[in-house]
Design an enzyme around this catalytic site. Structure first.
Site, PDB file in Angstrom:
ATOM      1  N   ARG A 270       0.851  -1.191   0.000  1.00 40.73           N
ATOM      2  CA  ARG A 270       0.000   0.000   0.000  1.00 40.73           C
ATOM      3  C   ARG A 270       0.885   1.239   0.000  1.00 40.73           C
ATOM      4  O   ARG A 270       1.891   1.308   0.711  1.00 40.73           O
ATOM      5  CB  ARG A 270      -0.927   0.021   1.218  1.00 40.73           C
ATOM      6  CG  ARG A 270      -2.050  -1.020   1.169  1.00 40.73           C
ATOM      7  CD  ARG A 270      -3.073  -0.668   0.095  1.00 40.73           C
ATOM      8  NE  ARG A 270      -4.177  -1.615   0.017  1.00 40.73           N
ATOM      9  CZ  ARG A 270      -4.210  -2.666  -0.794  1.00 40.73           C
ATOM     10  NH1 ARG A 270      -3.181  -2.915  -1.579  1.00 40.73           N
ATOM     11  NH2 ARG A 270      -5.260  -3.457  -0.821  1.00 40.73           N
ATOM     12  N   GLU A 299      -4.196   7.123  -6.050  1.00 39.13           N
ATOM     13  CA  GLU A 299      -4.312   6.406  -7.321  1.00 39.13           C
ATOM     14  C   GLU A 299      -5.692   6.631  -7.929  1.00 39.13           C
ATOM     15  O   GLU A 299      -6.686   6.395  -7.253  1.00 39.13           O
ATOM     16  CB  GLU A 299      -4.063   4.908  -7.105  1.00 39.13           C
ATOM     17  CG  GLU A 299      -2.671   4.602  -6.579  1.00 39.13           C
ATOM     18  CD  GLU A 299      -2.478   3.146  -6.210  1.00 39.13           C
ATOM     19  OE1 GLU A 299      -1.340   2.739  -5.926  1.00 39.13           O
ATOM     20  OE2 GLU A 299      -3.487   2.381  -6.191  1.00 39.13           O
ATOM     21  N   HIS A 320       0.331   0.037 -10.381  1.00 37.76           N
ATOM     22  CA  HIS A 320      -0.517  -0.898  -9.614  1.00 37.76           C
ATOM     23  C   HIS A 320      -0.927  -2.087 -10.478  1.00 37.76           C
ATOM     24  O   HIS A 320      -2.106  -2.447 -10.579  1.00 37.76           O
ATOM     25  CB  HIS A 320      -1.764  -0.188  -9.067  1.00 37.76           C
ATOM     26  CG  HIS A 320      -2.302  -0.835  -7.819  1.00 37.76           C
ATOM     27  ND1 HIS A 320      -2.757  -0.116  -6.742  1.00 37.76           N
ATOM     28  CD2 HIS A 320      -2.451  -2.146  -7.482  1.00 37.76           C
ATOM     29  CE1 HIS A 320      -3.173  -0.946  -5.800  1.00 37.76           C
ATOM     30  NE2 HIS A 320      -2.994  -2.177  -6.232  1.00 37.76           N
TER      31      HIS A 320
END
Length: 348
Positions: A270, A299, A320
């Site tokens: 994270r 994000e 990601h």
């Protein structure tokens, strides 16, 4: 344009069982995170929806101002990263189930759901191999200076070199190096096995923030060494723990200063685990040797995000995508829909 599973079936691209009695209403708020036009996807098999008594409407994406209208009449809501806070959830009077199409549930107000008898179900363990191989890929790219040499070749530096090879960027042999893993669940254990296979020595850090309340109640002790005690000897630090109040900005200026100037920091967990301004400073000042992250604090990120300037030495950022292997996404989809089926069966 939203598409329902019934419409997909009528189009002949997906077969859907005709389940009309007491059919529930469902929405998937960000289905494009799995595949464009998910119900007609060539990469994700959605046939498991044939077994679900839900009229599911799939939206490619949902903006914050669109959430209330889309969940207002829904019995079932599926979301990957769309935020469901109490302000939105209070308008969903029929809502019974929130399926989080991911492991983390920090985008859902779970306290509100608990007090309003709304089940929240996430999915765990679907992406272990995908994220583990991504972690290894990031480490190998840092250790071999792959991005730098690839860029040099594209710029023609090899063709003009007086030697048979380029030698400007140092390369690190990982065998024998000390790796520290933060977070030793299924994923952390998988990464540990890969590191050991590379010939690395691996240490597991004690849980940041201490043990859980349940563990303390059971008089358990975390006998693993503290992160602070391991950082001075770490050549590689890899993060695989959830983000909690206890470990927000776990890697701040103080802990980064404990690392060796040749060490690598990898984050596929994270973004909030790292103080990004402190990381930029550490990289620019040579306090650590390099960093590779697949997650950042916001994000999608703003254009002026400090990690995206393109001028930070020895920094690798991937968008990601560690979880994005086709096999991983298919596994996640199947597990999430099976959770939903189990819920519906248990609440006729």
């Amino acid at each position: 344009m939203p598409v329902t599973n019934s419409q997909a079936a009528q189009a002949g691209t997906k077969s859907t069982k005709n389940l009309t009695q007491n059919k529930l209403t469902g929405v998937f708020l960000d289905a494009e995170t799995f595949s464009a036009d998910l119900l007609n996807s060539d990469s994700i098999d959605t046939s498991l929806l044939n077994n679900v008594n839900v009229e599911l409407t799939c939206y490619d994406n949902t903006l914050p101002e669109e959430v209330v209208a889309r969940i207002a009449k829904a019995d079932i809501v599926l979301t990957n990263k769309v935020v469901l806070d109490s302000e939105a959830l209070q308008h969903a009077k029929s809502l019974k189930y929130v399926g989080v199409m991911a492991t983390g549930t920090n985008n859902v107000d779970t306290n509100y759901c608990q007090t309003h008898n709304i089940t929240v179900q996430n999915v765990e363990g679907y992406g272990t191999d995908s994220v583990a191989q991504h972690t290894l890929m990031l480490l190998l790219n840092l250790a071999t200076a792959f991005p730098q040499y690839h860029n040099d070749v594209n710029q023609g530096k090899w063709t003009t070199s007086p030697h048979f090879c380029l030698t400007e960027h140092p390369i690190v042999e990982l065998a024998g190096k000390h790796a520290v893993i933060v977070g030793h669940g299924e994923l952390g254990k998988r990464v540990e096995a890969l590191f050991i296979a590379m010939g690395m020595k691996v240490s597991i850090a004690a849980r940041p923030g201490g043990l859980s309340t349940e563990e303390l109640y059971d008089n358990k002790r975390d006998i693993r060494p503290s992160l602070e005690s391991l950082l001075p000897s770490a050549d590689v630090v890899s993060l695989h723990c959830p983000l909690t109040d206890d470990n927000y900005h776990l890697f701040n200026e103080t802990r980064l200063s404990l690392m060796q100037p040749t060490s690598f920091l990898i984050n596929t967990a994270r973004g909030g685990l790292i103080d990004e301004d402190a990381l930029v400073s550490a990289l620019q000042c040579g306090k650590i040797g390099g960093a590779a992250v697949d997650v950042i604090s916001q994000e999608p990120p703003p254009a002026d995000h400090p990690l995206l300037t393109g001028t930070i030495p020895n920094l690798i950022v991937t968008p990601h995508t560690a979880w994005m292997a086709n096999e991983s996404r298919q596994r996640l989809f199947n597990m999430a829909i099976n959770h939903l089926i189990q819920f519906i069966d248990a609440h006729p």
